[in-house]
Each structure stands twice: as structure tokens, then as C-alpha cells.
Design a protein around this motif. Structure first.
Motif, PDB file in Angstrom:
ATOM      1  N   ILE A  20      -9.725  -6.078  -1.615  1.00 36.92           N
ATOM      2  CA  ILE A  20      -9.191  -7.569  -1.831  1.00 36.92           C
ATOM      3  C   ILE A  20      -9.416  -8.110  -0.351  1.00 36.92           C
ATOM      4  N   LEU A  25       0.474  -7.637  -1.381  1.00 39.35           N
ATOM      5  CA  LEU A  25      -0.422  -8.481  -2.175  1.00 39.35           C
ATOM      6  C   LEU A  25       0.345  -8.682  -3.617  1.00 39.35           C
ATOM      7  N   ASP A  43      -1.313 -13.130  -0.039  1.00 47.63           N
ATOM      8  CA  ASP A  43      -1.153 -11.991   1.009  1.00 47.63           C
ATOM      9  C   ASP A  43       0.384 -11.873   1.396  1.00 47.63           C
ATOM     10  N   LEU A  47      -1.374 -10.226  -6.879  1.00 47.39           N
ATOM     11  CA  LEU A  47      -2.785 -10.406  -7.337  1.00 47.39           C
ATOM     12  C   LEU A  47      -2.575 -11.524  -8.670  1.00 47.39           C
ATOM     13  N   GLY A  83      -1.181  -6.898   3.060  1.00 48.16           N
ATOM     14  CA  GLY A  83      -0.010  -6.806   2.048  1.00 48.16           C
ATOM     15  C   GLY A  83       1.359  -7.154   2.345  1.00 48.16           C
ATOM     16  N   SER A 105       0.833  -1.172  -0.005  1.00 47.57           N
ATOM     17  CA  SER A 105       0.102  -0.067  -0.120  1.00 47.57           C
ATOM     18  C   SER A 105       0.940   1.163   0.027  1.00 47.57           C
ATOM     19  N   ASN A 151      -4.861  -0.177  -2.641  1.00 46.16           N
ATOM     20  CA  ASN A 151      -4.703  -1.320  -3.342  1.00 46.16           C
ATOM     21  C   ASN A 151      -4.223  -0.776  -4.850  1.00 46.16           C
ATOM     22  N   HIS A 152      -3.446  -1.672  -5.481  1.00 49.50           N
ATOM     23  CA  HIS A 152      -2.861  -1.155  -6.737  1.00 49.50           C
ATOM     24  C   HIS A 152      -3.069  -1.883  -7.981  1.00 49.50           C
ATOM     25  N   LYS A 180      -9.166  -3.468  -8.684  1.00 48.55           N
ATOM     26  CA  LYS A 180      -9.906  -3.449  -7.532  1.00 48.55           C
ATOM     27  C   LYS A 180      -9.187  -2.659  -6.535  1.00 48.55           C
ATOM     28  N   ASP A 181      -9.161  -1.298  -6.868  1.00 52.76           N
ATOM     29  CA  ASP A 181      -8.142  -0.541  -5.877  1.00 52.76           C
ATOM     30  C   ASP A 181      -8.821   0.120  -4.697  1.00 52.76           C
TER      31      ASP A 181
END
Length: 646
Positions: free
Chosen positions: A384, A396, A454, A398, A394, A367, A374-375, A378-379
Motif C-alpha cells: 500500500i 490503514l 492512512d 482500505l 497505518g 500492522s 498489511n491485512h 495486498k499484504d
């Protein structure tokens, strides 16, 4: 105050400008306004006739950039139950402002003498402040014809009118003393312009993609998609790109602009090329924790300096745009972007590949200290989650980002090899190693890929739409692809693919990322289903998107609640570029279209039987040519104007 709702707003867009109002056409506050470059040019616009506001009776969207507001004026004209005096406001947005044309019509049998007044004002608010529900201003300047309202930073708003009002310039609200004979009309046009910036010349879009189908919902959806994409198209010098969406994201975004250009390749490669060049100019060159910039990284979003809100004007907080940059370059080349335009991008492709390779193991993110939590796409902060509703911690990694990176390594290798550059074998080895790591780490006991790993390397086990982005990338074996397609069907609503399964602890059908339906997300999964051969599932997704389009007057929003009926997400952008690009993507999926222009190859394998009946597609732009295709209800195709057989 919270984020203003938009679901009842009328939106007219000509990037980088957008005009928002309620169905009456009046601007009164909240999100209402005319905006240019993320600054509010008009915050108030109220029209009255003899001191009374017209009664709105109809609003019609006459184009992506225009609308018509019709109203009546009870009490004027003849006595009786029928209205005899009407006021129509024709609104049009241009890249530097907008115009409003008033037409007062007297249908009575008596001469009408009235005073028409327009009270207009501006608060110079930034779009970010409006979005937060806290415009950072305390006064509103009155805007009068012949005057410039200006803020302390030099932003200026100019107003002109034809015919001029009947009071001196700058003397308060604009007023006309109007006499209208029976069965006659009076008209005036007022122009509002952001005058502190150079004019913008919008490049002409190529002839639009057109579809005629037995299921006329497809025709309407594609037509609205093409119109909205043209309205969201913005020129930066000679380079065009799709701004992400109106009103909150009417600017260059890495992920959004790339996906929109990629999904819309049936409209031509020009926007993809412009997007790639605009992003390449801003590719990261240094480590900057305040902006999340890193060497080789592609940015998240750009804002004008005078309109940046809580994020930096150039912000790099995205983990997926860098891989998408590589694959968009490869896809544009496949669709016919000339080699002379691709070759200058190759050093940027190599830097992007190096950024991907710089991650230890999986491509992951932490982060931001000053940016987004979130990057991925789905930010949102809660975007998440584990299946029990716990927010994932994180850094994280994805699932879809690993698929993007896998595809980027292969696409980058192909591009380098195509242009005689070294390194192709290295990047293919990278792809193979990433696929093996993914297979060992991401598959949950339920038989589907975790949405993420995670910070402890544990699986974030929600069943999400992210798995649809793995399809068609080559990351999955045929057996794995079939399992993903089966689980994706569990996420499908009658109107698209839900972002998370209803069984998840955090599910809410009207959340931003935890149960809503996003058209672009559904379209990406649709293309993957077609590429991996899951044709019956693809046909169901097409039917769902057409059903959604029908409920939204063919203009798909950024997102919506999609359970028993499509429910507007109140703060959703509409139009949104990657939602609009779902229209061309539907055509690609229906046709089973695959293009390899460097090899002179065009493959069509239409869905059979066709989920839309018989249809004709005209104006597909491939390799500089225009392709037309006719498909029967049984799925048999006839090609006209094949660009590789001319």
C-alpha cells in the motif's frame, strides 16, 4: 538464499499434498519435493540407469494431480543416431503422498540388461522454511523400501515398491537388475506415503462445469480451472474447502478460500458451505495480540502445528475475511444452499457483523507486532503506497474493505430478515452511514477512490486495482461507478488489470502487488463491471483473461507480469484457488447470471455481442439442479433444465 522460484516447475496437486520438480522429474533441492500437510516427505528422488541419468525429452501434465516425464538413454541398445531405450515416469499425487511408475522400454533388436536405481531421501522440512530458502535441517535420511524414516516429532515416511527391489529392505538406494527383451518393457511402481497421519478420503466433486465456445480458449480455461479447483479441494470431516494454492498456501485461508468458493459458485454450493463451517468453528472468541484474534473475527490462515513457521498455527491477521464471510453465506443461500444449512451459520454471521461494527468509523487495521504488515489482500510490506512511492503508514482503512463491509451489512440484514431474526434495519442503517462517510473521505482530486486512508486520515492516492472491488457492491452511485470503470480501463493491460497504475512511483510490472496482474483481482472487477452495467468494458476484460490463459497453457497462475507479454512471476503459486476460480467467474460474467433461489428467480442477460462467439454452457449447479444454456454470437440465450421450472 531467497524464496525458491517455481516458474519452470511441474506441479501435481491433491490437497493437502503437492509434488514439485523440474522438467526432468528429478528432485534435487530448492523447492523440489513431495509435501504433505506442509511437511516435505521427499526432498531427493534421483533415477539412474546403469549409473547414468536419462536425458529428458518431454514433460506432459496429464491432470491436476499427475504428470508424465519422458526421457531417452543414449548409448544403450542399438548403436546409431536414434535412441532405442526410453524411460517414462508416470507421477501421481494423492492426499497422503504419491506414486511414481517407471516404464523402461527397449525398442532395439538386442536384449537389454541394466541396473535401475532410485536414490530417495527426506529432510522433513516445513513448507515455511523451504519458502524462506532456509530449510531448518542439516541431514537427509535415506529412504529405503520397507523402512520408515522418522523425525524427532514422529513424522514418518513409508516406502513400498512393486516389484520389490533386488536388495534387502533398508539397504540403501533401491536397485533393480532388469533384463528387457527386444521390443518389450519393464515396469515398477514406487509409493511414498506420510505414514504418521490418518488417511484422507477426498469427497467426490460434482460433475464439472463444461463450456464449448467458438473461442476455444474459453473451453480450455474453464476445463483447467475445474480440474485445478478439484485438486485443491480438501476435506475436513464432512466439510470441503479450497486450499489457497500450491505450494506455499496449501491450507485453509479466510480471504482466499472464501473468494474461491464464492467465485466458483457455478460449480455448486457444497464447497462454500464447507468453507463457512470450517471458518465458523474457528471464529474468534477472545482478544489475543499474539495471533490477532478478536471476538467475531474470521481467521487469515491455518497451519499444522508441526509445520507453523513464523506465524502462529491459527492466525487472524486479516481485515477483510470477516465481511467476506457474511457475503459468502448470503451468496451461497442465493445460489441454492438449503435453509437448513444456512440457519446454523446465522449466529456466526451476527458475530461477524458485530466485529465490523466494533470499528470506530472506517474498518481499519494496524500492522501486527508478530505477523503481517498489511491485512488486506495486498499484504506485502510495500503493498500500500502513495502515488509518489511512499509506503503508507497505518492504521490503514482500505477502500475495498469498506465496500466489503457495506455489502456485508446489507447481506447480513437480508439473511436475518429471511430467517425471521431481528436487527435487519440496524444493519441497513450501518450500511447507509458507511457509504456516506466513504463518499466524503475517499474520493481523490483525480476523480477516483484512494486505495486507503492512512493513520492521519490522509488519502493514499495511488490509482490501484482495489477500486475494481467497489463495483457491484452497491457502495457507489451510478455516476461514481462509471468513473471507477473508466479509471479501471487505465489499469488494464492486454492480459488483465494491473494492480497499480504505471504512472505510480512504485510501479514494477513484475512486483508482487505493485504492477503485476492477479487473475482473481481481475475476475472480481469483471463481475462488478457486469453487475453495474459496464458491458463493453467487461468484454475487454474477458478478452484479456483469455489471452493470458492462452499464454499459460490455460492454467492461470497466482499472478504474473502483464505488460507487453505475460511474464511468469517466478515464485507464483500455480495452481492457485482464486486464480482457478476465475474460470467459473468468466462464465457468470458472460451469461450476466444472477440467481435468487429463495425467490425462485434466475436471470440471464448475456453480454451482447458475445466476446467469445457462440457458446454452450453445461453443468451449472444451481439449487441442487444442473442448468444448461446455449448462447448465440449475438447474445441470445436458450435455457435448458431451469431448476426453478422443473
Amino acid at each position: 538464499m531467497g524464496q525458491p522460484y517455481l516458474h519452470e516447475h511441474v506441479t501435481c496437486v491433491a490437497a493437502p499434498a503437492t509434488w514439485l520438480s523440474g522438467p526432468s522429474g528429478q528432485l534435487r533441492g530448492g523447492a523440489d519435493g513431495l509435501y504433505v500437510d506442509d511437511r516435505r516427505v521427499l526432498s531427493r528422488l534421483v533415477v539412474t540407469v546403469d549409473g547414468a541419468e536419462p536425458v529428458p525429452v518431454q514433460v506432459t501434465r496429464t491432470g491436476a494431480a499427475s504428470a508424465r516425464f519422458a526421457a531417452v538413454l543414449p548409448g544403450l541398445g542399438d548403436d546409431g543416431p536414434d535412441p532405442t531405450v526410453t524411460l517414462v515416469r508416470d507421477r501421481r499425487t494423492s492426499p497422503r503422498g504419491g506414486t511414481e511408475t517407471l516404464t523402461l522400454t527397449n525398442l532395439s533388436h538386442a536384449t537389454l540388461a541394466v541396473e535401475i536405481e532410485i536414490a530417495a531421501g527426506t529432510d522433513f522440512a516445513t513448507m515455511g522454511a523451504v519458502k524462506d530458502g532456509h530449510p531448518s535441517v542439516s541431514t537427509v535420511e535415506v529412504v529405503g523400501v520397507g523402512t520408515d524414516a522418522a523425525d524427532a516429532n514422529g513424522m514418518r515416511v513409508a516406502v513400498t515398491a512393486d516389484p520389490p527391489p533386488d536388495q534387502p529392505p533398508g539397504a540403501g538406494p533401491m536397485r533393480w537388475l532388469v533384463t528387457v527383451e527386444p521390443r518389450a518393457s519393464w515396469t515398477a511402481t514406487v509409493r511414498f506415503t506420510r505414514a504418521d497421519a490418518a488417511p484422507i478420503t477426498r469427497s467426490a466433486a460434482p460433475a464439472g462445469l463444461r463450456v464449448t465456445a467458438d473461442d476455444r480458449r474459453l473451453d480450455a480455461l474453464v476445463r483447467a480451472s475445474v480440474d485445478d479447483l478439484a485438486a485443491l479441494r480438501h476435506a475436513e470431516g464432512d466439510d470441503d474447502y479450497y486450499t489457497a494454492g500450491s505450494p506455499w498456501y496449501l491450507t485453509l485461508f479466510g480471504r482466499d478460500s472464501l473468494w474461491a468458493a464464492r467465485l466458483a459458485l457455478p460449480l455448486g454450493t457444497g464447497v462454500a458451505a464447507g468453507t463457512l463451517r470450517a471458518l465458523a468453528r474457528r471464529q474468534g472468541t477472545k482478544h489475543d495480540p499474539d495471533t490477532d484474534e478478536e471476538p467475531g473475527k474470521i481467521l487469515h490462515e491455518v497451519r499444522p502445528v508441526d509445520a507453523a513457521h513464523w506465524l502462529p498455527p491459527v492466525y487472524y491477521g486479516t481485515v477483510d475475511a470477516t465481511a467476506l464471510f457474511v457475503s459468502t453465506a448470503a451468496d451461497a443461500y442465493r445460489w441454492g444452499l438449503p435453509a437448513a444449512e444456512v440457519e446454523p451459520l446465522l449466529p456466526h454471521v451476527e458475530r461477524a457483523l458485530m466485529w465490523l461494527a466494533g470499528h470506530d468509523g472506517f474498518i481499519a487495521y494496524r500492522s501486527s507486532t508478530k505477523g503481517l504488515a498489511n491485512h488486506g489482500w495486498k499484504d506485502s510490506g510495500d503493498g500500500i503506497q502513495h502515488a509518489d512511492g511512499r509506503i503508507a503508514r497505518g492504521p490503514l482503512a482500505l477502500a475495498e474493505v469498506q465496500a466489503y463491509a457495506y455489502r456485508a451489512f446489507l447481506d447480513g440484514a437480508w439473511l436475518l430478515e429471511s430467517f425471521g431474526r431481528d436487527g435487519a434495519a440496524h444493519w441497513r442503517d450501518r450500511a447507509s452511514a458507511l457509504a456516506a462517510r466513504f463518499r466524503a473521505a475517499f474520493w481523490c482530486p483525480g476523480g477516483y477512490p484512494a486505495v486507503a486512508l492512512d493513520g492521519d486520515g490522509a488519502q493514499v492516492d495511488s490509482l490501484t486495482s482495489n477500486i475494481g472491488h467497489l463495483l457491484g457492491t452497491g457502495l457507489l452511485s451510478s455516476e461514481e461507478s462509471a468513473r471507477v470503470a473508466g479509471h479501471l480501463a487505465e489499469l488494464r493491460s492486454p492480459f488483465g488489470i494491473r494492480t497499480i497504475a504505471p504512472s505510480s512511483g512504485g510501479y514494477n510490472f513484475l512486483s508482487y502487488h505493485l504492477g503485476s496482474v492477479w487473475p482473481h483481482d481481475t475476475a472480481i472487477a469483471l463481475l462488478g463491471l457486469v453487475r453495474d452495467g459496464h458491458r463493453a468494458e467487461a468484454a475487454e476484460v474477458i478478452r484479456a483473461l483469455l489471452a493470458a490463459g492462452e499464454r499459460f497453457d490455460a492454467r492461470l497462475p497466482e499472478l504474473f507480469g502483464g505488460d507487453d507479454a505475460p511474464t511468469p512471476y517466478p515464485a507464483s503459486c500455480r495452481p492457485q484457488a482464486w486464480a482457478a476460480a476465475a474460470g467459473p467467474a468468466l462464465v457468470t460474467a458472460l451469461l450476466g447470471l444472477d440467481v435468487d433461489a429463495p425467490s425462485g428467480r434466475l436471470t440471464l442477460d448475456p453480454l451482447s455481442p458475445s466476446p467469445v462467439g457462440a457458446y454452450q454452457v453445461r453443468g451449472l449447479r444451481i439449487a441442487g439442479g444442473s442448468l444448461d444454456v446455449t448462447v448465440t454470437a449475438a447474445g441470445a440465450a436458450t435455457v435448458h433444465n431451469d431448476p426453478f421450472k422443473a
